[in-house]
Design a protein around this motif. Structure first.
Motif, PDB file in Angstrom:
ATOM      1  N   ASP A 159      -8.264   0.967  12.333  1.00 22.85           N
ATOM      2  CA  ASP A 159      -7.581   1.392  11.113  1.00 22.85           C
ATOM      3  C   ASP A 159      -8.600   1.735  10.035  1.00 22.85           C
ATOM      4  OD1 ASP A 159      -5.076   0.987  12.230  1.00 22.85           O
ATOM      5  OD2 ASP A 159      -4.859  -1.024  11.393  1.00 22.85           O
ATOM      6  N   VAL A 160      -8.235   2.661   9.175  1.00 22.91           N
ATOM      7  CA  VAL A 160      -9.020   2.967   7.980  1.00 22.91           C
ATOM      8  C   VAL A 160      -8.078   2.748   6.807  1.00 22.91           C
ATOM      9  CG1 VAL A 160     -10.271   4.735   6.685  1.00 22.91           C
ATOM     10  CG2 VAL A 160     -10.488   4.622   9.191  1.00 22.91           C
ATOM     11  N   VAL A 161      -8.501   1.904   5.884  1.00 21.39           N
ATOM     12  CA  VAL A 161      -7.686   1.539   4.730  1.00 21.39           C
ATOM     13  C   VAL A 161      -8.552   1.646   3.484  1.00 21.39           C
ATOM     14  CG1 VAL A 161      -6.395  -0.336   3.623  1.00 21.39           C
ATOM     15  CG2 VAL A 161      -6.257  -0.024   6.096  1.00 21.39           C
ATOM     16  N   GLY A 162      -7.982   2.186   2.414  1.00 21.62           N
ATOM     17  CA  GLY A 162      -8.680   2.253   1.141  1.00 21.62           C
ATOM     18  C   GLY A 162      -8.166   1.188   0.191  1.00 21.62           C
ATOM     19  N   ILE A 163      -9.011   0.813  -0.743  1.00 20.68           N
ATOM     20  CA  ILE A 163      -8.624  -0.074  -1.842  1.00 20.68           C
ATOM     21  C   ILE A 163      -9.038   0.640  -3.118  1.00 20.68           C
ATOM     22  CG2 ILE A 163      -8.927  -2.322  -2.936  1.00 20.68           C
ATOM     23  CD1 ILE A 163      -9.531  -3.458  -0.123  1.00 20.68           C
ATOM     24  N   MET A 164      -8.057   0.910  -4.006  1.00 22.05           N
ATOM     25  CA  MET A 164      -8.325   1.677  -5.223  1.00 22.05           C
ATOM     26  C   MET A 164      -8.006   0.841  -6.459  1.00 22.05           C
ATOM     27  SD  MET A 164      -6.894   5.452  -6.366  1.00 22.05           S
ATOM     28  CE  MET A 164      -7.790   6.383  -5.121  1.00 22.05           C
ATOM     29  N   ALA A 187       0.832  -1.205   0.000  1.00 21.20           N
ATOM     30  CA  ALA A 187       0.000   0.000   0.000  1.00 21.20           C
ATOM     31  C   ALA A 187       0.865   1.253   0.000  1.00 21.20           C
ATOM     32  CB  ALA A 187      -0.917  -0.009   1.226  1.00 21.20           C
ATOM     33  N   THR A 188       0.206   2.392  -0.018  1.00 21.45           N
ATOM     34  CA  THR A 188       0.901   3.676  -0.064  1.00 21.45           C
ATOM     35  C   THR A 188       1.715   3.969   1.185  1.00 21.45           C
ATOM     36  OG1 THR A 188      -1.128   4.744   0.719  1.00 21.45           O
ATOM     37  CG2 THR A 188      -0.750   4.715  -1.677  1.00 21.45           C
ATOM     38  N   ASP A 189       1.450   3.263   2.276  1.00 22.47           N
ATOM     39  CA  ASP A 189       2.248   3.456   3.500  1.00 22.47           C
ATOM     40  C   ASP A 189       3.483   2.556   3.530  1.00 22.47           C
ATOM     41  OD1 ASP A 189       1.046   1.011   3.963  1.00 22.47           O
ATOM     42  OD2 ASP A 189       0.108   1.585   5.859  1.00 22.47           O
ATOM     43  N   GLY A 190       3.718   1.804   2.432  1.00 24.66           N
ATOM     44  CA  GLY A 190       4.890   0.943   2.340  1.00 24.66           C
ATOM     45  C   GLY A 190       4.708  -0.434   2.952  1.00 24.66           C
ATOM     46  N   LYS A 191       3.588  -0.664   3.635  1.00 27.02           N
ATOM     47  CA  LYS A 191       3.330  -1.962   4.253  1.00 27.02           C
ATOM     48  C   LYS A 191       2.707  -2.913   3.233  1.00 27.02           C
ATOM     49  CE  LYS A 191       2.326  -0.109   8.850  1.00 27.02           C
ATOM     50  NZ  LYS A 191       1.269   0.048   9.857  1.00 27.02           N
ATOM     51  N   THR A 192       3.023  -4.194   3.403  1.00 28.82           N
ATOM     52  CA  THR A 192       2.374  -5.215   2.594  1.00 28.82           C
ATOM     53  C   THR A 192       1.146  -5.705   3.359  1.00 28.82           C
ATOM     54  OG1 THR A 192       4.439  -5.881   1.564  1.00 28.82           O
ATOM     55  CG2 THR A 192       2.636  -7.478   1.490  1.00 28.82           C
ATOM     56  N   TYR A 193      -0.003  -5.612   2.717  1.00 29.09           N
ATOM     57  CA  TYR A 193      -1.272  -6.015   3.326  1.00 29.09           C
ATOM     58  C   TYR A 193      -1.716  -7.353   2.750  1.00 29.09           C
ATOM     59  CZ  TYR A 193      -1.947  -1.400   5.394  1.00 29.09           C
ATOM     60  OH  TYR A 193      -1.807  -0.253   6.154  1.00 29.09           O
ATOM     61  N   THR A 194      -2.307  -8.173   3.620  1.00 29.03           N
ATOM     62  CA  THR A 194      -2.953  -9.422   3.236  1.00 29.03           C
ATOM     63  C   THR A 194      -4.297  -9.448   3.952  1.00 29.03           C
ATOM     64  OG1 THR A 194      -2.117 -10.713   5.093  1.00 29.03           O
ATOM     65  CG2 THR A 194      -0.691 -10.578   3.128  1.00 29.03           C
ATOM     66  N   ALA A 195      -5.075 -10.465   3.681  1.00 34.76           N
ATOM     67  CA  ALA A 195      -6.349 -10.609   4.397  1.00 34.76           C
ATOM     68  C   ALA A 195      -6.111 -10.679   5.902  1.00 34.76           C
ATOM     69  CB  ALA A 195      -7.083 -11.853   3.916  1.00 34.76           C
ATOM     70  N   GLN A 196      -5.021 -11.316   6.300  1.00 37.24           N
ATOM     71  CA  GLN A 196      -4.717 -11.464   7.723  1.00 37.24           C
ATOM     72  C   GLN A 196      -4.367 -10.139   8.403  1.00 37.24           C
ATOM     73  OE1 GLN A 196      -5.322 -14.459   9.318  1.00 37.24           O
ATOM     74  NE2 GLN A 196      -6.201 -14.801   7.299  1.00 37.24           N
ATOM     75  N   SER A 197      -3.969  -9.140   7.624  1.00 37.38           N
ATOM     76  CA  SER A 197      -3.635  -7.825   8.189  1.00 37.38           C
ATOM     77  C   SER A 197      -4.821  -7.206   8.911  1.00 37.38           C
ATOM     78  CB  SER A 197      -3.185  -6.866   7.081  1.00 37.38           C
ATOM     79  OG  SER A 197      -2.079  -7.374   6.388  1.00 37.38           O
ATOM     80  N   PHE A 198      -6.027  -7.544   8.484  1.00 41.24           N
ATOM     81  CA  PHE A 198      -7.223  -6.939   9.049  1.00 41.24           C
ATOM     82  C   PHE A 198      -7.648  -7.565  10.372  1.00 41.24           C
ATOM     83  CE2 PHE A 198      -7.905  -6.274   4.351  1.00 41.24           C
ATOM     84  CZ  PHE A 198      -7.436  -4.976   4.368  1.00 41.24           C
ATOM     85  N   ILE A 199      -6.957  -8.631  10.793  1.00 49.81           N
ATOM     86  CA  ILE A 199      -7.246  -9.238  12.094  1.00 49.81           C
ATOM     87  C   ILE A 199      -6.469  -8.522  13.201  1.00 49.81           C
ATOM     88  CG2 ILE A 199      -7.064 -11.368  13.455  1.00 49.81           C
ATOM     89  CD1 ILE A 199      -7.374 -12.918  10.864  1.00 49.81           C
ATOM     90  N   GLN A 200      -5.321  -7.947  12.851  1.00 48.47           N
ATOM     91  CA  GLN A 200      -4.448  -7.325  13.848  1.00 48.47           C
ATOM     92  C   GLN A 200      -5.139  -6.181  14.584  1.00 48.47           C
ATOM     93  OE1 GLN A 200      -0.979  -6.360  11.569  1.00 48.47           O
ATOM     94  NE2 GLN A 200      -0.553  -8.494  11.099  1.00 48.47           N
ATOM     95  N   ARG A 201      -5.935  -5.412  13.878  1.00 45.15           N
ATOM     96  CA  ARG A 201      -6.689  -4.310  14.479  1.00 45.15           C
ATOM     97  C   ARG A 201      -7.968  -4.164  13.657  1.00 45.15           C
ATOM     98  NH1 ARG A 201      -3.667   1.168  15.039  1.00 45.15           N
ATOM     99  NH2 ARG A 201      -2.491  -0.117  16.460  1.00 45.15           N
TER     100      ARG A 201
END
Length: 191
Positions: free
Chosen positions: A91-96, A44-58
């Motif tokens: 967290d608030v995350v966009g998908i474009m 993503a634009t913040d440099g982090k790699t996101y996966t489906a599991q990323s959304f469990i952390q917070r």
């Protein structure tokens, strides 16, 4: 002329079966938008790699965006405001629907202050079932990456419903000042 003989037991059985089938169909319809977060991996634009599991952390509110949609001008400030108010709790995350370079241009042009995951093939967007820019969903479970439904548009009501679901999973969610948010839906371009 007489009709067929009346058999109350057969009629009761038929009505009971109809009710069971109807309830099952209604149950499917009510949950047809719910599901597991699609499998993906993207930077993503913040440099982090996101996966489906990323959304469990917070717990996370996800907003879907279309590159170049005129509604971005009105809708992004609302989401920026929400992200600022929820910082550290939700967290608030966009998908474009664009590649990372194009997404970064949109971030700069609209002063987007939350991470955006690029989805140039729209596989993540389709996996969630989002239809338009500014559709929302939320992921709040602490054990699995699932979402309840896609809310069609951004409004006080849709965001409040998502936050209430996140609270229902046992997360602490700050009180949000909704004064900048519209009562009616902000919807954007078709994805």
């Amino acid at each position: 002329m007489r009709g067929a003989p009346f058999h109350p037991n057969k009629l009761m059985k038929l009505n009971t079966q109809s009710l069971v089938v109807s309830a099952a169909l209604l149950g499917l319809a009510a949950t047809s938008h719910a599901g597991t977060v699609p499998t993906f991996s993207a930077t993503a634009t913040d440099g982090k790699t996101y996966t489906a599991q990323s959304f469990i952390q917070r717990p996370t509110i996800i907003v879907f965006l279309m590159n170049g949609c005129p509604s971005n001008k009105a809708g992004v400030p609302l989401v920026n405001d929400l992200a600022a108010q929820l910082k550290g709790k939700v967290d608030v995350v966009g998908i474009m629907d664009s590649d990372l370079a194009s997404v970064r241009k949109q971030v700069a042009e609209h002063s987007i202050q939350f991470p955006i995951i690029p989805d140039p093939q729209k596989t993540i967007i389709k996996g969630f079932g989002a239809k338009r820019s500014f559709d929302l969903t939320g992921v709040g479970s602490k054990r699995q990456a699932v979402f309840t439904k896609i809310w069609e548009g951004t409004s006080r009501q849709s965001a409040t419903e998502i936050l209430n679901i996140i609270r229902g999973y046992g997360h602490s969610v700050p009180t949000v000042n909704w004064s900048k948010w519209p009562q009616s839906m902000v919807r954007g371009c078709m994805l």
